[in-house]
Write an enzyme that holds these catalytic residues in place. Structure first.
Site, PDB file in Angstrom:
ATOM      1  N   SER A 146       0.819  -1.183  -0.124  1.00 43.84           N
ATOM      2  CA  SER A 146      -0.066  -0.032   0.312  1.00 43.84           C
ATOM      3  C   SER A 146       0.898   1.290  -0.023  1.00 43.84           C
ATOM      4  CB  SER A 146      -0.894  -0.056   1.169  1.00 43.84           C
ATOM      5  OG  SER A 146      -1.311   1.337   1.483  1.00 43.84           O
ATOM      6  N   TYR A 160      -1.085  -0.218  10.377  1.00 47.58           N
ATOM      7  CA  TYR A 160      -1.152  -0.830   8.875  1.00 47.58           C
ATOM      8  C   TYR A 160       0.073  -0.280   8.002  1.00 47.58           C
ATOM      9  CZ  TYR A 160      -3.062  -1.796   4.367  1.00 47.58           C
ATOM     10  OH  TYR A 160      -3.040  -2.281   3.096  1.00 47.58           O
TER      11      TYR A 160
END
Length: 248
Positions: A146, A160
């Site tokens: 990501s 995350y």
């Protein structure tokens, strides 16, 4: 070009969204696909969709954070597909507790889950398939990441982002160890996808240069390239797939 006939692939987290798109795309190029998901019904649904359209796929439900479970799942997939796995796409990355929130307010009991599924999940899966790839002299490892790994955010994504940063580093080192043996390892860092946008899709898309969010088909096409024979000189890289929202 990008012919994967005779190859076998494991795609984790492939019961829905981008993972399902990856599994469908690999199968469409001729690969036999082991469809992993934590939820057996989702793995079976994606595998069934592929076989219904003429592809080859088997469900492979297991928890990527459980090393013994991963090893058993990979062994079963090898048996059902008739050969070792040539391609690993570690897409599973969203824990049941996503760990979203401002770090200062997060209880330490929530720190571990994002790291377990992203970093240790990748380690478990790579460990289960890498020796076979190296012995065969051919393999492809694709890690889904990501933009959060390299771009800070004030939206509660510290856990995350840290987990994704860690796994990107892991893949870079694996790429150097495995390259002399015919195995490549790359990371595909995704921008915001259609499944993550909620009710604000139009507003978010308006700020992306391409004026739209990513789709499972976008992700699947990029993975097909990285998994293909044509990508044999591409290794140790992180490619951004984000509609131009971040460029570097």
């Amino acid at each position: 070009m990008f012919d994967l006939s005779g190859r076998t692939a494991l795609v984790t987290g492939a019961g829905q969204n981008a993972g399902a798109g990856i599994a469908r795309a690999l199968a469409a190029q001729g690969a036999a696909v082991a469809v992993n998901d934590l939820v057996a019904e989702r793995a079976e649904a994606t595998a069934g969709e592929i076989t219904a359209t003429g592809g080859t796929a088997v469900p492979a439900p297991f928890d990527v954070t459980d090393l013994d479970g991963v090893r058993e799942g990979v062994a079963q997939a090898r048996t059902r597909l008739g050969r070792h796995l040539d391609i690993l796409v570690h897409n599973a990355g969203i824990a049941a507790d996503f760990g979203q929130g401002q770090f200062s307010s997060l209880d330490p009991s929530r720190w571990r889950a994002p790291v377990e599924i992203n970093l240790f999940g990748a380690m478990n899966c790579v460990s289960a398939v890498l020796d076979d790839m190296c012995q065969a002299g051919w393999g492809r490892i694709v890690q889904i990441s990501s933009g959060s790994a390299r771009t800070g955010s004030a939206h509660g994504l510290s856990l995350y982002g840290a987990a994704k940063s860690g796994v990107e580093g892991f893949i870079r080192h694996i790429s150097q160890e495995a390259a002399p043996l015919g195995v490549t390892a790359n990371t595909l860092a995704l921008g915001l996808q259609t499944n993550a946008a909620g009710d604000s899709t139009a507003d978010i898309a308006a700020h992306i240069p391409t004026r739209r969010l990513g789709t499972p088909e976008d992700v699947g096409a990029a993975v097909v390239y990285l998994a293909s024979p044509e990508a044999s000189w591409m290794t140790g890289q992180t490619l951004n797939l984000n509609g131009g929202s971040v460029t570097y």
